[in-house]
Design a protein around this motif. Structure first.
Motif, PDB file in Angstrom:
ATOM      1  N   ARG A  11       7.678  -8.884  12.956  1.00  0.00           N
ATOM      2  CA  ARG A  11       6.842  -8.810  11.763  1.00  0.00           C
ATOM      3  C   ARG A  11       5.418  -8.466  12.142  1.00  0.00           C
ATOM      4  O   ARG A  11       4.870  -9.010  13.108  1.00  0.00           O
ATOM      5  CB  ARG A  11       6.879 -10.140  11.017  1.00  0.00           C
ATOM      6  N   GLY A  95      14.166  -4.329   1.736  1.00  0.00           N
ATOM      7  CA  GLY A  95      13.795  -5.742   1.753  1.00  0.00           C
ATOM      8  C   GLY A  95      13.289  -6.181   3.115  1.00  0.00           C
ATOM      9  O   GLY A  95      12.320  -6.947   3.216  1.00  0.00           O
ATOM     10  N   TRP A  96      13.935  -5.701   4.169  1.00  0.00           N
ATOM     11  CA  TRP A  96      13.443  -6.016   5.512  1.00  0.00           C
ATOM     12  C   TRP A  96      12.070  -5.400   5.743  1.00  0.00           C
ATOM     13  O   TRP A  96      11.191  -6.022   6.352  1.00  0.00           O
ATOM     14  CB  TRP A  96      14.430  -5.508   6.552  1.00  0.00           C
ATOM     15  N   ARG A  97      11.870  -4.187   5.259  1.00  0.00           N
ATOM     16  CA  ARG A  97      10.555  -3.561   5.390  1.00  0.00           C
ATOM     17  C   ARG A  97       9.495  -4.333   4.615  1.00  0.00           C
ATOM     18  O   ARG A  97       8.358  -4.480   5.075  1.00  0.00           O
ATOM     19  CB  ARG A  97      10.605  -2.118   4.889  1.00  0.00           C
ATOM     20  N   SER A  98       9.843  -4.833   3.449  1.00  0.00           N
ATOM     21  CA  SER A  98       8.877  -5.619   2.672  1.00  0.00           C
ATOM     22  C   SER A  98       8.491  -6.893   3.417  1.00  0.00           C
ATOM     23  O   SER A  98       7.323  -7.284   3.430  1.00  0.00           O
ATOM     24  CB  SER A  98       9.478  -5.969   1.305  1.00  0.00           C
ATOM     25  N   TRP A  99       9.475  -7.554   4.028  1.00  0.00           N
ATOM     26  CA  TRP A  99       9.168  -8.764   4.799  1.00  0.00           C
ATOM     27  C   TRP A  99       8.318  -8.426   6.020  1.00  0.00           C
ATOM     28  O   TRP A  99       7.371  -9.144   6.346  1.00  0.00           O
ATOM     29  CB  TRP A  99      10.467  -9.427   5.238  1.00  0.00           C
ATOM     30  N   ARG A 100       8.629  -7.342   6.689  1.00  0.00           N
ATOM     31  CA  ARG A 100       7.919  -6.990   7.924  1.00  0.00           C
ATOM     32  C   ARG A 100       6.485  -6.568   7.643  1.00  0.00           C
ATOM     33  O   ARG A 100       5.576  -6.869   8.425  1.00  0.00           O
ATOM     34  CB  ARG A 100       8.665  -5.864   8.639  1.00  0.00           C
ATOM     35  N   GLN A 101       6.235  -5.897   6.538  1.00  0.00           N
ATOM     36  CA  GLN A 101       4.917  -5.357   6.241  1.00  0.00           C
ATOM     37  C   GLN A 101       4.140  -6.191   5.223  1.00  0.00           C
ATOM     38  O   GLN A 101       3.090  -5.755   4.759  1.00  0.00           O
ATOM     39  CB  GLN A 101       5.051  -3.919   5.731  1.00  0.00           C
ATOM     40  N   HIS A 102       4.651  -7.368   4.837  1.00  0.00           N
ATOM     41  CA  HIS A 102       3.941  -8.272   3.920  1.00  0.00           C
ATOM     42  C   HIS A 102       3.625  -7.596   2.582  1.00  0.00           C
ATOM     43  O   HIS A 102       2.535  -7.774   2.028  1.00  0.00           O
ATOM     44  CB  HIS A 102       2.633  -8.776   4.542  1.00  0.00           C
ATOM     45  N   LEU A 104       5.489  -5.979  -1.307  1.00  0.00           N
ATOM     46  CA  LEU A 104       6.645  -5.818  -2.182  1.00  0.00           C
ATOM     47  C   LEU A 104       6.789  -4.396  -2.692  1.00  0.00           C
ATOM     48  O   LEU A 104       7.678  -4.125  -3.501  1.00  0.00           O
ATOM     49  CB  LEU A 104       6.531  -6.775  -3.381  1.00  0.00           C
ATOM     50  N   ARG A 237       2.810 -16.508  -6.954  1.00  0.00           N
ATOM     51  CA  ARG A 237       3.300 -17.276  -5.814  1.00  0.00           C
ATOM     52  C   ARG A 237       2.244 -18.242  -5.290  1.00  0.00           C
ATOM     53  O   ARG A 237       2.541 -19.388  -4.961  1.00  0.00           O
ATOM     54  CB  ARG A 237       3.726 -16.317  -4.696  1.00  0.00           C
TER      55      ARG A 237
END
Length: 339
Positions: A11, A95-102, A104, A237
Protein backbone atom coordinates in the motif's frame (compact mmCIF):
# COMPACT_ATOMS: atom_id res chain seq x y z
CA UNK A 1 13.13 -0.72 2.24
CA UNK A 2 11.94 -3.40 -0.16
CA UNK A 3 13.49 -3.48 -3.62
CA UNK A 4 11.92 -6.64 -5.08
CA UNK A 5 9.04 -6.63 -7.54
CA UNK A 6 6.49 -7.42 -4.83
CA UNK A 7 7.15 -4.02 -3.25
CA UNK A 8 4.83 -2.56 -5.91
CA UNK A 9 1.99 -4.53 -4.34
CA UNK A 10 2.34 -2.78 -0.98
CA UNK A 11 0.00 0.00 0.00
CA UNK A 12 1.25 3.45 -0.90
CA UNK A 13 1.95 5.76 2.06
CA UNK A 14 -0.26 8.52 0.68
CA UNK A 15 -2.70 8.93 -2.23
CA UNK A 16 -0.88 9.49 -5.54
CA UNK A 17 -1.56 12.62 -7.53
CA UNK A 18 -3.49 11.36 -10.57
CA UNK A 19 -5.11 13.87 -12.87
CA UNK A 20 -8.55 12.89 -14.12
CA UNK A 21 -9.10 13.09 -17.90
CA UNK A 22 -10.74 16.26 -19.14
CA UNK A 23 -13.08 16.93 -22.04
CA UNK A 24 -10.51 18.18 -24.50
CA UNK A 25 -11.33 19.26 -28.04
CA UNK A 26 -10.04 15.97 -29.38
CA UNK A 27 -12.32 14.00 -27.05
CA UNK A 28 -15.31 16.20 -27.88
CA UNK A 29 -14.69 15.65 -31.60
CA UNK A 30 -14.54 11.88 -31.07
CA UNK A 31 -17.73 12.01 -29.03
CA UNK A 32 -19.53 13.94 -31.75
CA UNK A 33 -18.34 11.58 -34.50
CA UNK A 34 -19.33 8.49 -32.51
CA UNK A 35 -22.74 9.96 -31.75
CA UNK A 36 -23.30 10.66 -35.46
CA UNK A 37 -22.31 7.07 -36.27
CA UNK A 38 -24.75 5.83 -33.59
CA UNK A 39 -27.64 7.81 -35.05
CA UNK A 40 -26.76 6.67 -38.60
CA UNK A 41 -26.88 2.99 -37.60
CA UNK A 42 -30.27 3.40 -35.95
CA UNK A 43 -31.63 5.29 -38.95
CA UNK A 44 -30.30 2.70 -41.40
CA UNK A 45 -32.07 -0.10 -39.54
CA UNK A 46 -35.30 1.85 -39.15
CA UNK A 47 -35.62 2.46 -42.91
CA UNK A 48 -34.63 -1.16 -43.72
CA UNK A 49 -31.61 -0.11 -45.78
CA UNK A 50 -28.74 -2.16 -47.19
CA UNK A 51 -27.50 -2.71 -43.62
CA UNK A 52 -30.55 -4.86 -42.86
CA UNK A 53 -29.94 -6.86 -46.03
CA UNK A 54 -26.35 -7.44 -44.87
CA UNK A 55 -27.68 -8.62 -41.51
CA UNK A 56 -29.76 -11.26 -43.24
CA UNK A 57 -26.94 -12.41 -45.47
CA UNK A 58 -24.61 -12.96 -42.52
CA UNK A 59 -27.38 -14.70 -40.57
CA UNK A 60 -28.24 -17.08 -43.43
CA UNK A 61 -24.55 -17.81 -43.94
CA UNK A 62 -24.61 -19.39 -40.45
CA UNK A 63 -20.97 -19.00 -39.39
CA UNK A 64 -21.37 -21.52 -36.57
CA UNK A 65 -22.00 -24.18 -39.24
CA UNK A 66 -19.13 -23.04 -41.46
CA UNK A 67 -16.53 -23.27 -38.66
CA UNK A 68 -17.94 -25.66 -36.07
CA UNK A 69 -14.50 -26.32 -34.52
CA UNK A 70 -14.52 -22.81 -33.02
CA UNK A 71 -17.85 -23.20 -31.30
CA UNK A 72 -16.57 -24.76 -28.06
CA UNK A 73 -13.93 -22.09 -27.52
CA UNK A 74 -16.18 -19.14 -28.45
CA UNK A 75 -18.87 -20.30 -26.06
CA UNK A 76 -16.43 -19.53 -23.23
CA UNK A 77 -14.92 -16.48 -24.87
CA UNK A 78 -18.27 -14.71 -25.12
CA UNK A 79 -18.46 -14.70 -21.30
CA UNK A 80 -16.00 -11.79 -21.41
CA UNK A 81 -18.95 -9.68 -22.50
CA UNK A 82 -21.45 -10.79 -19.87
CA UNK A 83 -22.08 -8.08 -17.32
CA UNK A 84 -22.05 -10.18 -14.16
CA UNK A 85 -18.71 -12.04 -14.46
CA UNK A 86 -16.83 -9.14 -16.04
CA UNK A 87 -18.11 -6.60 -13.49
CA UNK A 88 -17.01 -8.84 -10.61
CA UNK A 89 -13.52 -9.39 -12.06
CA UNK A 90 -12.92 -5.72 -12.83
CA UNK A 91 -14.43 -4.60 -9.50
CA UNK A 92 -12.01 -6.87 -7.59
CA UNK A 93 -9.05 -5.36 -9.42
CA UNK A 94 -10.24 -1.78 -8.98
CA UNK A 95 -11.12 -2.43 -5.34
CA UNK A 96 -7.53 -3.46 -4.67
CA UNK A 97 -6.34 -0.33 -6.45
CA UNK A 98 -8.65 1.81 -4.33
CA UNK A 99 -7.25 0.27 -1.15
CA UNK A 100 -3.65 0.64 -2.34
CA UNK A 101 -4.01 4.27 -3.44
CA UNK A 102 -6.31 5.48 -0.60
CA UNK A 103 -9.02 6.58 -3.02
CA UNK A 104 -12.50 5.51 -4.09
CA UNK A 105 -12.27 6.98 -7.59
CA UNK A 106 -11.67 3.66 -9.47
CA UNK A 107 -14.74 2.03 -7.96
CA UNK A 108 -16.86 5.15 -8.39
CA UNK A 109 -15.86 5.45 -12.06
CA UNK A 110 -16.78 1.80 -12.62
CA UNK A 111 -20.13 2.25 -10.90
CA UNK A 112 -20.89 5.41 -12.89
CA UNK A 113 -20.05 3.76 -16.21
CA UNK A 114 -22.18 0.68 -15.48
CA UNK A 115 -25.08 2.87 -14.41
CA UNK A 116 -24.86 4.87 -17.64
CA UNK A 117 -24.62 1.61 -19.60
CA UNK A 118 -27.75 0.16 -18.02
CA UNK A 119 -29.76 3.34 -18.52
CA UNK A 120 -28.78 4.22 -22.08
CA UNK A 121 -28.48 0.77 -23.65
CA UNK A 122 -31.46 -0.60 -21.76
CA UNK A 123 -33.69 2.29 -22.80
CA UNK A 124 -32.81 1.90 -26.48
CA UNK A 125 -33.27 -1.87 -26.33
CA UNK A 126 -36.76 -1.61 -24.89
CA UNK A 127 -37.70 1.38 -27.03
CA UNK A 128 -36.80 -0.17 -30.40
CA UNK A 129 -37.88 -3.72 -29.49
CA UNK A 130 -35.97 -5.54 -32.22
CA UNK A 131 -36.06 -9.34 -32.42
CA UNK A 132 -32.88 -11.41 -32.68
CA UNK A 133 -31.89 -13.70 -35.57
CA UNK A 134 -33.24 -16.82 -33.87
CA UNK A 135 -36.68 -15.20 -33.43
CA UNK A 136 -36.98 -13.44 -36.81
CA UNK A 137 -40.34 -13.87 -38.52
CA UNK A 138 -39.88 -12.47 -42.03
CA UNK A 139 -36.80 -12.60 -44.27
CA UNK A 140 -35.55 -9.13 -45.16
CA UNK A 141 -37.45 -7.43 -42.35
CA UNK A 142 -35.77 -5.22 -39.77
CA UNK A 143 -37.84 -6.91 -37.03
CA UNK A 144 -38.27 -3.60 -35.20
CA UNK A 145 -40.90 -2.81 -32.53
CA UNK A 146 -41.73 -6.49 -32.15
CA UNK A 147 -41.14 -6.81 -28.41
CA UNK A 148 -37.48 -7.85 -28.56
CA UNK A 149 -34.46 -6.48 -26.67
CA UNK A 150 -31.52 -7.23 -28.94
CA UNK A 151 -30.62 -3.83 -30.47
CA UNK A 152 -27.96 -2.69 -29.58
CA UNK A 153 -25.84 -5.64 -28.44
CA UNK A 154 -25.50 -5.56 -24.65
CA UNK A 155 -22.59 -8.03 -24.71
CA UNK A 156 -20.61 -5.77 -27.04
CA UNK A 157 -21.37 -2.52 -25.20
CA UNK A 158 -20.56 -4.12 -21.86
CA UNK A 159 -17.22 -5.44 -23.17
CA UNK A 160 -16.29 -1.99 -24.47
CA UNK A 161 -17.15 -0.26 -21.18
CA UNK A 162 -15.91 -2.84 -18.68
CA UNK A 163 -12.52 -3.47 -20.24
CA UNK A 164 -12.20 0.12 -21.46
CA UNK A 165 -12.41 1.36 -17.86
CA UNK A 166 -9.00 -0.21 -17.22
CA UNK A 167 -7.50 1.95 -19.96
CA UNK A 168 -9.41 5.01 -18.77
CA UNK A 169 -8.02 4.65 -15.24
CA UNK A 170 -4.44 3.92 -16.32
CA UNK A 171 -1.89 6.14 -14.58
CA UNK A 172 0.71 6.36 -17.38
CA UNK A 173 0.36 7.05 -21.12
CA UNK A 174 2.16 3.81 -21.97
CA UNK A 175 -0.21 1.71 -19.85
CA UNK A 176 -3.16 3.57 -21.33
CA UNK A 177 -2.10 2.72 -24.88
CA UNK A 178 -1.56 -0.96 -24.13
CA UNK A 179 -4.81 -1.33 -22.20
CA UNK A 180 -6.73 0.50 -24.93
CA UNK A 181 -5.46 -1.98 -27.50
CA UNK A 182 -6.33 -4.94 -25.27
CA UNK A 183 -9.83 -3.67 -24.49
CA UNK A 184 -10.52 -2.92 -28.15
CA UNK A 185 -9.42 -6.42 -29.15
CA UNK A 186 -11.54 -8.08 -26.46
CA UNK A 187 -14.67 -6.06 -27.28
CA UNK A 188 -14.21 -6.61 -31.03
CA UNK A 189 -13.87 -10.36 -30.47
CA UNK A 190 -16.92 -10.50 -28.18
CA UNK A 191 -19.06 -8.67 -30.74
CA UNK A 192 -18.04 -10.93 -33.61
CA UNK A 193 -18.56 -13.98 -31.40
CA UNK A 194 -22.21 -13.05 -30.87
CA UNK A 195 -22.61 -12.82 -34.66
CA UNK A 196 -20.89 -16.21 -35.08
CA UNK A 197 -23.19 -17.88 -32.54
CA UNK A 198 -26.24 -16.24 -34.10
CA UNK A 199 -27.55 -14.31 -31.08
CA UNK A 200 -27.11 -10.85 -32.66
CA UNK A 201 -27.36 -9.15 -36.01
CA UNK A 202 -24.25 -7.47 -37.36
CA UNK A 203 -25.90 -4.06 -36.95
CA UNK A 204 -26.52 -4.87 -33.28
CA UNK A 205 -22.79 -5.28 -32.78
CA UNK A 206 -21.98 -2.04 -34.61
CA UNK A 207 -24.43 -0.11 -32.43
CA UNK A 208 -23.08 -1.83 -29.30
CA UNK A 209 -19.54 -0.69 -30.08
CA UNK A 210 -20.76 2.89 -30.58
CA UNK A 211 -22.85 2.82 -27.37
CA UNK A 212 -19.94 1.63 -25.23
CA UNK A 213 -17.53 4.12 -26.76
CA UNK A 214 -19.93 7.00 -26.11
CA UNK A 215 -19.99 6.15 -22.41
CA UNK A 216 -16.19 6.04 -22.16
CA UNK A 217 -15.87 9.35 -23.99
CA UNK A 218 -18.48 11.02 -21.77
CA UNK A 219 -16.95 9.97 -18.43
CA UNK A 220 -14.87 13.18 -17.94
CA UNK A 221 -18.13 15.12 -17.68
CA UNK A 222 -18.95 13.10 -14.56
CA UNK A 223 -15.55 13.49 -12.87
CA UNK A 224 -16.63 16.51 -10.72
CA UNK A 225 -19.61 14.53 -9.46
CA UNK A 226 -17.36 11.54 -8.73
CA UNK A 227 -14.94 13.77 -6.78
CA UNK A 228 -17.76 15.28 -4.69
CA UNK A 229 -19.17 11.83 -3.97
CA UNK A 230 -15.77 10.58 -2.84
CA UNK A 231 -15.28 13.56 -0.53
CA UNK A 232 -18.76 13.07 0.94
CA UNK A 233 -18.12 9.38 1.63
CA UNK A 234 -14.79 10.13 3.34
CA UNK A 235 -16.40 12.89 5.46
CA UNK A 236 -19.18 10.51 6.45
CA UNK A 237 -16.58 7.91 7.45
CA UNK A 238 -14.71 10.41 9.62
CA UNK A 239 -17.90 11.49 11.37
CA UNK A 240 -18.77 7.86 12.05
CA UNK A 241 -15.31 7.23 13.49
CA UNK A 242 -15.54 10.29 15.74
CA UNK A 243 -18.99 9.28 16.94
CA UNK A 244 -17.82 5.76 17.61
CA UNK A 245 -14.59 6.72 19.40
CA UNK A 246 -15.74 9.85 21.27
CA UNK A 247 -18.94 8.53 22.82
CA UNK A 248 -17.26 6.47 25.55
CA UNK A 249 -16.11 8.38 28.68
CA UNK A 250 -12.55 7.91 29.81
CA UNK A 251 -12.22 5.53 32.81
CA UNK A 252 -11.60 7.30 36.14
CA UNK A 253 -9.39 5.61 38.72
CA UNK A 254 -10.94 5.12 42.16
CA UNK A 255 -9.53 7.53 44.71
CA UNK A 256 -8.54 5.16 47.54
CA UNK A 257 -6.78 5.98 50.80
CA UNK A 258 -3.34 7.42 50.27
CA UNK A 259 -0.43 6.30 52.43
CA UNK A 260 1.10 8.83 54.85
CA UNK A 261 4.86 9.08 55.03
CA UNK A 262 6.46 9.36 58.46
CA UNK A 263 9.17 11.97 58.94
CA UNK A 264 12.45 10.91 60.45
CA UNK A 265 11.73 12.69 63.76
CA UNK A 266 8.62 10.59 64.32
CA UNK A 267 10.39 7.36 63.44
CA UNK A 268 12.98 8.05 66.17
CA UNK A 269 10.27 8.47 68.77
CA UNK A 270 8.98 4.93 68.16
CA UNK A 271 5.65 5.86 66.59
CA UNK A 272 4.17 3.32 64.24
CA UNK A 273 2.27 3.90 61.00
CA UNK A 274 -1.00 2.82 62.61
CA UNK A 275 -0.78 5.69 65.07
CA UNK A 276 -0.54 8.32 62.35
CA UNK A 277 -3.78 9.93 61.33
CA UNK A 278 -4.52 12.72 58.96
CA UNK A 279 -4.92 16.06 60.62
CA UNK A 280 -8.38 17.55 60.29
CA UNK A 281 -8.59 20.76 58.32
CA UNK A 282 -8.02 23.78 60.51
CA UNK A 283 -10.68 26.44 60.53
CA UNK A 284 -10.07 29.53 58.46
CA UNK A 285 -8.72 32.25 60.79
CA UNK A 286 -10.57 35.46 61.16
CA UNK A 287 -9.35 38.76 59.86
CA UNK A 288 -8.21 39.91 63.32
CA UNK A 289 -5.72 37.12 63.86
CA UNK A 290 -3.30 37.60 61.03
CA UNK A 291 -0.43 35.95 62.89
CA UNK A 292 -2.44 32.75 63.34
CA UNK A 293 -3.10 32.53 59.63
CA UNK A 294 0.58 32.99 58.87
CA UNK A 295 1.53 30.19 61.23
CA UNK A 296 -1.14 27.93 59.75
CA UNK A 297 0.19 28.48 56.24
CA UNK A 298 3.73 27.87 57.43
CA UNK A 299 2.85 24.38 58.67
CA UNK A 300 0.63 23.37 55.75
CA UNK A 301 1.56 20.06 54.14
CA UNK A 302 3.36 18.49 57.17
CA UNK A 303 2.03 15.33 58.80
CA UNK A 304 0.39 15.60 62.17
CA UNK A 305 0.91 13.83 65.46
CA UNK A 306 -1.88 12.32 67.48
CA UNK A 307 -3.84 15.09 69.02
CA UNK A 308 -3.81 17.40 66.03
CA UNK A 309 -0.39 19.09 66.58
CA UNK A 310 1.52 19.47 63.31
CA UNK A 311 5.08 18.22 63.27
CA UNK A 312 7.88 20.63 62.47
CA UNK A 313 10.29 19.58 59.80
CA UNK A 314 13.60 18.08 60.81
CA UNK A 315 16.29 20.58 61.82
CA UNK A 316 13.86 23.38 62.75
CA UNK A 317 13.39 24.24 66.41
CA UNK A 318 10.09 25.58 67.55
CA UNK A 319 10.21 28.64 69.83
CA UNK A 320 9.22 27.99 73.45
CA UNK A 321 5.70 28.84 74.41
CA UNK A 322 5.01 32.19 76.11
CA UNK A 323 4.47 31.24 79.70
CA UNK A 324 3.65 34.79 80.77
CA UNK A 325 0.71 35.00 78.38
CA UNK A 326 -2.53 33.22 79.08
CA UNK A 327 -4.78 31.62 76.53
CA UNK A 328 -6.69 33.91 74.24
CA UNK A 329 -10.35 34.27 74.94
CA UNK A 330 -12.45 31.96 72.79
CA UNK A 331 -9.49 29.80 71.78
CA UNK A 332 -8.86 26.21 72.70
CA UNK A 333 -5.46 25.23 74.09
CA UNK A 334 -3.63 22.60 72.10
CA UNK A 335 -1.54 19.97 73.80
CA UNK A 336 2.17 20.44 73.19
CA UNK A 337 3.87 17.12 72.72
CA UNK A 338 7.36 16.58 71.43
CA UNK A 339 9.61 19.41 70.46
Amino acid sequence: MRTDIFARLDREPEPPKIEAPRMSRHRIALFGGTLAFYVAIVWAVLITSWLVALDWKVMLFRPYQQWPELHAFLDYYVVLGQRGPTAVMVACWLGWRSWRQHTLRPLLVLGTSLLLLNVTVGAVKLGLGRLGPHYATQIGSAEMFAGGDIFPSGHTANAVVTWGILAYLATTPRARRYLSAVSATVSLGVGLTTVYIGTHWLSDVLLGWAAGLLILLALPWFEPLIARTEAWIFALRERWRERRGGGRPAPVADAGPQPVLLPQSMATEGLTAEAVVTAPPEPVPSAGHAGTGVRARAHTGHPARPGGMPVAPAGVRRPPPHTDRGPRPGSTARPMTGG
